[in-house]
Write an enzyme that holds these catalytic residues in place. Structure first.
Site, PDB file in Angstrom:
ATOM      1  N   GLU A 261       0.829  -1.206   0.000  1.00 21.71           N
ATOM      2  CA  GLU A 261       0.000   0.000   0.000  1.00 21.71           C
ATOM      3  C   GLU A 261       0.868   1.262   0.000  1.00 21.71           C
ATOM      4  O   GLU A 261       0.720   2.154   0.833  1.00 21.71           O
ATOM      5  CB  GLU A 261      -0.986  -0.010   1.168  1.00 21.71           C
ATOM      6  CG  GLU A 261      -2.031  -1.101   1.037  1.00 21.71           C
ATOM      7  CD  GLU A 261      -3.197  -0.981   2.017  1.00 21.71           C
ATOM      8  OE1 GLU A 261      -3.199  -0.068   2.865  1.00 21.71           O
ATOM      9  OE2 GLU A 261      -4.114  -1.817   1.930  1.00 21.71           O
TER      10      GLU A 261
ATOM     11  N   GLU B  29      -5.264  -8.421  -0.802  1.00 20.06           N
ATOM     12  CA  GLU B  29      -6.103  -8.073   0.343  1.00 20.06           C
ATOM     13  C   GLU B  29      -7.522  -7.897  -0.166  1.00 20.06           C
ATOM     14  O   GLU B  29      -7.800  -7.025  -0.993  1.00 20.06           O
ATOM     15  CB  GLU B  29      -5.627  -6.792   1.046  1.00 20.06           C
ATOM     16  CG  GLU B  29      -4.343  -6.962   1.833  1.00 20.06           C
ATOM     17  CD  GLU B  29      -4.001  -5.759   2.706  1.00 20.06           C
ATOM     18  OE1 GLU B  29      -4.946  -5.062   3.161  1.00 20.06           O
ATOM     19  OE2 GLU B  29      -2.801  -5.509   2.924  1.00 20.06           O
TER      20      GLU B  29
END
Length: 517
Positions: free
Chosen positions: A193, A317
C-alpha cells in the site's frame, strides 16, 4: 449452434424470469486456462489477535502445540489446502525490521505497533517462526518487504538470509539461528500500500523506488524471486497505468490490488457484522460485486502493456470489513462472521476463477481473528466460520481448468435497486470431474438454475450445500455448528448424452458445489 443456443437462453430468460430461473451454459471443450491454486491464499498480519493468540500462543497454553504454534488452527487450515500465506503485513510490513525478529527471542528488541493500536510488539514471532508455520501448513510463504521505512540493503539482506545457499554474512547469520539450508521463498512483495500507509507515494515515485529495491532483491540459484509490486487501491486505475508503463515486465511477477467490501460503503461507520437489515445486506452484496468491475478494468490496462499476460494480477487483500465487535479494541479489527460473509467469499472466488487468465494469486484478509476470518479463537477454544466452509468447498477448483461459464441471471431487487441473484464458476480437475459452484444472493427466495452441459457426458452428480436460516446466522463458541456444509441433492440430470441438462434448485442465500463425473 452457438447462435441457436444463445437464442434459446435468451428465450428462457424472458419466459422464466417470473419463475426466478437462471440459465447457465458450460462447454467443457473450452476448458484451457488453469485456476492457479494461489488464488486461494491467506493473509496474516501482526494485528490484534491475528498472530498472537490466533497462531502464536503462550508456552503454557493448554492446546496442542509445535513450539508455540497452535496446531488446532494449523490442522484446520491444512484441511482446506491453503496454497500460500502472506506476512507480516499489511501496514505493519512497512514498519517491520526483520532483523529484530531473529536470534534468541529473549534478546529481541520490542517495538511499537503504530498502525494497530500502539501495542508493544515483542518480535517473538519472526522470520523463522513464520517459516516453521508455513512448513507445518504445507504452504508457500509470501513475504511483504519493508520499502516504507526500510532500506534497500535491509530488503536485500532479508532475501539473501532466506534464499542464498553459499557463504555470506546473511547465510552465516541464518545458520547461527539453526537453519542450515535456505528456505527458497518465491513470493516477495516490494512494499505494501505504497499509496497509503506504506509511504503515501505517488505512482511515479513508487515506480522509481520499485526499480531500485527490486534490483537488489535478487534471485539466487534454485530460488527465483517472484517480485510483486504494490498496486492500486480499489479503482485507482491511474496507479496501474503508471506501474505497467514504468516497470519492465521481467522485473515483476505480479502487481497487487486491494479492495474491501464495506457494507455501508463508508470508511467511517462501516456497519455491523451481525445486525443488519435486508437493505443493508443488499448494499453489501452490491459492493462485493464491484470486484468484477475492478478486476476487469485493471486487467484491461494490464493487457495494453502485457498482452501475453505474463504479469499476474494479485488481489492480496480482499474481504468484508465491518465495525469491530462491540466491547473489543477497535484497532484489533475483530469481527464476527455470518452467512453473508460466506456469500461474499463464494462470490468473490467465483470472480477470481472466471478471471484466471490474469488473476494468479489472491489473499483473504485475514486468516484468524481479524476481519473476514476463517477461524476465531478464544483462549484455548477455536471455531470455524461460515467463510471457512466456502474455502473447504471451493478447494476442488484449485489447479483445475476453468470452464467458461455463460450465465443469464434473474434480478434480485430491493428498494428498486437490482443485482444478479446468481453467480458461479466451473472447472474440470485432472480426473475429469467437473466442479460447478453456484451462489444465490437472494436473501429471501429460492432460485432454479438450468445448466446446459454442452459437450459433456456425465452419468453421476453429487452436491454440497452451505446455507443457514438467515443471512445473519453465525457460529459461536457456544453453538459452533450453526452454519456448516451438508449434503445437497435438490437437482436433476436429464436429457440425452449429447444434450444434458442439469436443473438445480438453490435455496435462498446459499452456496452449492456440484460435482459431475
Amino acid at each position: 449452434m452457438k447462435k441457436q443456443l444463445l437464442t434459446i437462453l435468451m428465450g428462457c430468460l424472458v419466459l422464466g424470469a417470473s419463475a426466478q430461473k437462471a440459465v447457465v451454459s458450460l462447454d467443457a471443450s473450452q476448458a484451457k486456462t488453469e485456476i492457479d491454486p494461489n488464488i486461494y491464499g491467506m493473509f496474516s498480519e501482526h494485528l490484534g489477535r491475528g498472530i498472537y493468540g490466533g497462531i502464536w500462543v503462550p508456552k503454557d497454553a493448554k492446546v496442542k502445540k509445535e513450539g508455540r504454534i497452535r496446531m488446532d488452527v494449523v490442522e484446520a487450515l491444512r484441511k482446506i489446502q491453503i496454497p500460500n500465506l502472506r506476512w507480516p503485513g499489511g501496514c505493519f510490513a512497512d514498519e517491520y525490521h526483520w532483523m529484530d525478529g531473529i536470534g534468541d527471542p529473549a534478546q529481541r528488541p520490542k517495538m511499537i505497533n503504530t498502525n494497530w493500536g500502539g501495542v508493544t510488539e515483542d518480535n517473538s514471532f519472526g522470520t523463522n517462526e513464520f517459516m516453521q508455520l508455513c512448513h507445518l501448513l504445507h504452504t508457500q510463504p509470501y513475504i511483504s518487504g519493508n520499502m516504507g521505512s526500510g532500506t534497500v540493503q535491509e530488503m536485500s539482506n532479508w532475501v539473501e538470509y532466506l534464499n542464498f545457499d553459499g557463504e555470506s554474512p546473511m547465510t552465516k547469520l541464518r545458520k547461527q539461528d539453526g537453519v542450515d539450508k535456505p528456505y527458497g521463498v518465491q513470493f516477495f512483495g516490494i512494499g505494501n500500500e505504497s499509496w497509503g500507509c506504506g509511504g503515501n507515494m505517488t505512482p511515479e515515485y513508487y515506480v522509481d523506488q520499485f526499480r531500485r529495491y527490486a534490483t537488489f532483491a535478487r534471485s539466487y540459484q534454485n530460488a527465483p524471486l517472484k517480485r510483486i509490486a504494490s498496486g492500486a487501491n480499489s479503482d485507482d486505475y491511474h496507479w496501474t497505468e503508471v506501474l505497467m508503463k514504468g516497470i519492465p515486465l521481467g522485473m515483476m511477477w505480479g502487481i497487487s490490488l486491494h479492495y474491501y467490501t464495506i457494507p455501508t460503503g463508508s470508511w467511517g461507520k462501516k456497519g455491523s457484522a451481525t445486525d443488519f437489515t435486508e437493505a443493508e445486506y443488499f448494499n453489501t452484496m452490491k459492493n462485493c460485486l464491484h470486484m468484477e468491475d475492478l478486476v476487469t478494468k485493471h486487467s484491461a490496462i494490464m493487457d495494453k502493456y502485457d498482452p501475453q499476460k505474463k504479469v499476474a494480477l494479485v488481489v492480496d487483500e480482499w474481504g468484508v470489513w465491518t465495525d469491530a465487535e462491540p466491547g473489543t479494541n477497535p484497532s484489533f479489527l475483530y469481527q464476527q462472521n455470518s452467512m453473508r460473509d460466506a456469500l461474499i467469499a463464494a462470490t468473490t472466488l467465483n470472480i477470481f476463477n472466471n478471471h484466471a487468465d490474469r488473476v494468479k494469486m489472491a489473499n483473504l484478509a485475514q486468516t484468524v481473528n481479524v476481519l473476514q476470518s476463517l477461524i476465531l479463537t478464544k483462549g484455548d477454544e477455536m471455531i470455524l466460520t461460515p467463510t471457512y466452509y466456502v474455502f473447504e468447498m471451493y478447494k476442488k477448483h484449485q489447479g483445475g481448468k476453468l470452464v467458461p461459464l455463460h450465465l443469464i441471471s434473474p434480478a434480485y431487487t430491493v428498494d428498486g435497486k437490482s443485482i444478479d441473484a446468481i453467480n458461479g464458476s466451473a472447472s474440470i480437475d485432472k480426473a475429469g470431474v467437473m466442479h460447478i459452484s453456484l451462489v444465490n444472493l437472494d436473501a429471501e427466495k429460492a432460485r432454479t438454475v438450468t445448466v446446459d452441459l454442452t459437450n459433456t457426458k456425465y452419468g453421476k452428480v453429487s452436491g454440497e450445500l452451505l446455507d443457514a436460516k438467515t443471512v445473519t446466522a453465525i457460529n459461536t463458541f457456544e453453538q459452533p455448528g450453526n452454519v456448516k456444509t451438508t449434503g445437497f441433492a435438490d437437482y436433476k440430470l436429464s436429457g440425452s448424452p449429447e444434450n444434458q441438462i442439469l436443473t438445480v434448485n438453490l435455496p435462498a442465500h446459499s452456496v452449492v458445489m456440484l460435482d459431475a463425473q
